[in-house]
Design an enzyme around this catalytic site. Structure first.
Site: not given
Ligand code: PLP
Length: 396
Positions: A74, A203-204, A328
């Protein structure tokens, strides 16, 4: 429920890989390891596998496979769309609009562009985190070239009116990019119906592996490359193709999209059960994000008179894994920019807990998590002189 069982309510940070995606990847590490860009016979199967994954992803978005470009995730897709998008359009203007609740991958990239001569405006959101379309309309200038508004917010789960935003952006002759990292394979997305120009995903976040993502770039947009080197990805994204990652992400996307309807209904019901119980059983709380226009897996609450960090630790000791906002951002003492943007005062923003549910969550686990949350909030409040004063003032 055993007190030692771990309950994972942090699916927005990352998801467990789907077994089918893991199995699909395995042959491409040891047997079919050839480089799909090679010419010899061993490259045939990896090349076919990458083609299939591109079709699987395109199938989820109702777009052409040739409009999908694989990236490392991303963050790279967001950087690419923003930086190369700005560069491509810089002859036309230097003004870029982003929403005030974007992920750091967009915020920091916008800062980077600002330092290089672009002007960034941040579109405000309402108390539910929905971009204010009336305000957005007023922000356009003749030199506005690019607008970035995320499809769904990673902290509060609000789903933005992407179709309406795309229309407004196009009326003003700018390009529209949406970060769909939290939304892709979780809610239906049709690039043709939404009218987006670029869209990023990772994807994750949907049962695929980490370190792989993609950027959808609508046919006709000549987005310059961001990674320079070889001719991979039609010369748009250099670097040896991550075949296992792409195969795993393609498989995860296909299954997640096929099951989305059922999963969405199930998660929405369990998530609503969590919200109802918290609102009924824990006083002085606030649901953050839109009540209905939100991701099925997201519930974000602020609790007055408690610190998110102490709740996180206490819940962790009971095996409940949640987040105080974006993973994050944890480690920083600043309150989340998203919670501030929806109008929360600093002290309330600090007492926020995001639960994001994985597909296999059970009712029993949800109930256990609410029981733990209730106990934790009560215990922390019982030690708070501020809460004590507040109750005295309230006459409780
Ligand atoms: N955009 C959003 C909305 C996200 O939630 C995340 C990850 O949390 C990213 C971008 C970054 O994605 P990646 O972890 O694949 O770099």
């Amino acid at each position: 429920m055993s007190k030692m069982e771990r309950i994972y309510l942090d699916n927005a940070a990352t998801s467990r890989m789907r077994k089918e995606a893991f199995d699909a990847m395995l042959p491409y590490f040891m047997d079919e390891y050839a480089n799909p860009s090679s010419i010899h016979s061993m490259s045939k199967n990896p090349r076919a596998a990458v083609k299939k994954a591109r079709e699987q992803i395109a199938g989820c978005l109702n777009c052409e496979p040739s409009e999908i470009y694989f990236t490392s995730g991303g963050t790279e897709s967001d950087n690419w769309a923003m930086i190369s998008g700005a560069e491509m359009l810089s002859d036309k203007g230097k003004h870029i609009i982003i929403s005030s609740i974007e992920h750091h991958a967009i915020l920091e990239t916008a800062d980077y562009l600002q330092k290089r001569g672009f002007e960034i405006s941040k579109a405000p959101v309402d108390g539910d985190g929905v971009v204010r379309l009336d305000e957005l309309r007023k922000m356009f200038r003749p030199d506005t070239i690019l607008v970035a508004v995320m499809t769904a917010n990673n902290e509060i789960g609000t789903v933005e009116p992407v179709k309406e935003i795309a229309e407004i952006v196009h009326e003003h002759g700018a390009l529209f990019f949406t970060d769909a990292v939290q939304a892709f394979a979780h809610i239906p997305l049709d690039t043709k119906k939404l009218g987006v120009d670029m869209l990023s995903a990772s994807g994750h976040k949907f049962g695929g592996p980490k370190g792989i993502g993609f950027l959808y770039v609508r046919k006709g947009i000549r987005l310059p490359p961001f990674m320079h080197g070889g001719e991979q990805e039609s010369g748009r994204r250099a670097g040896t193709t991550n075949v296992p990652g792409i195969v795993g992400m393609g498989a995860a996307a296909e299954i997640s999209c096929a099951e989305m309807g059922e999963t969405g209904k199930r998660l929405t019901a369990l998530r609503n059960h969590y919200i109802e119980r918290v609102e009924k059983e824990i006083p002085y709380c606030r649901l953050n994000g839109h009540r209905t226009e939100r991701l099925p897996s997201n519930a974000n609450f602020s609790f007055r008179f408690v610190e998110g960090e102490s709740m996180l630790m206490n819940l962790g000791m009971k095996g409940v894994c949640v987040s105080t906002g974006s993973a994050c951002a944890s480690g920083s003492l600043d309150p989340s920019h998203v919670l501030l943007a929806i109008g929360l005062p600093h002290d309330i923003a600090h007492g926020s807990i995001r639960a994001s549910f994985p597909e296999d969550i059970t009712l029993e686990q949800v109930d256990y998590a609410v029981d733990c949350l209730k106990e934790t909030v009560e215990r922390i409040r019982s030690l708070s002189p501020l809460y004590d004063d507040f109750l005295k003032k309230e006459g409780a």
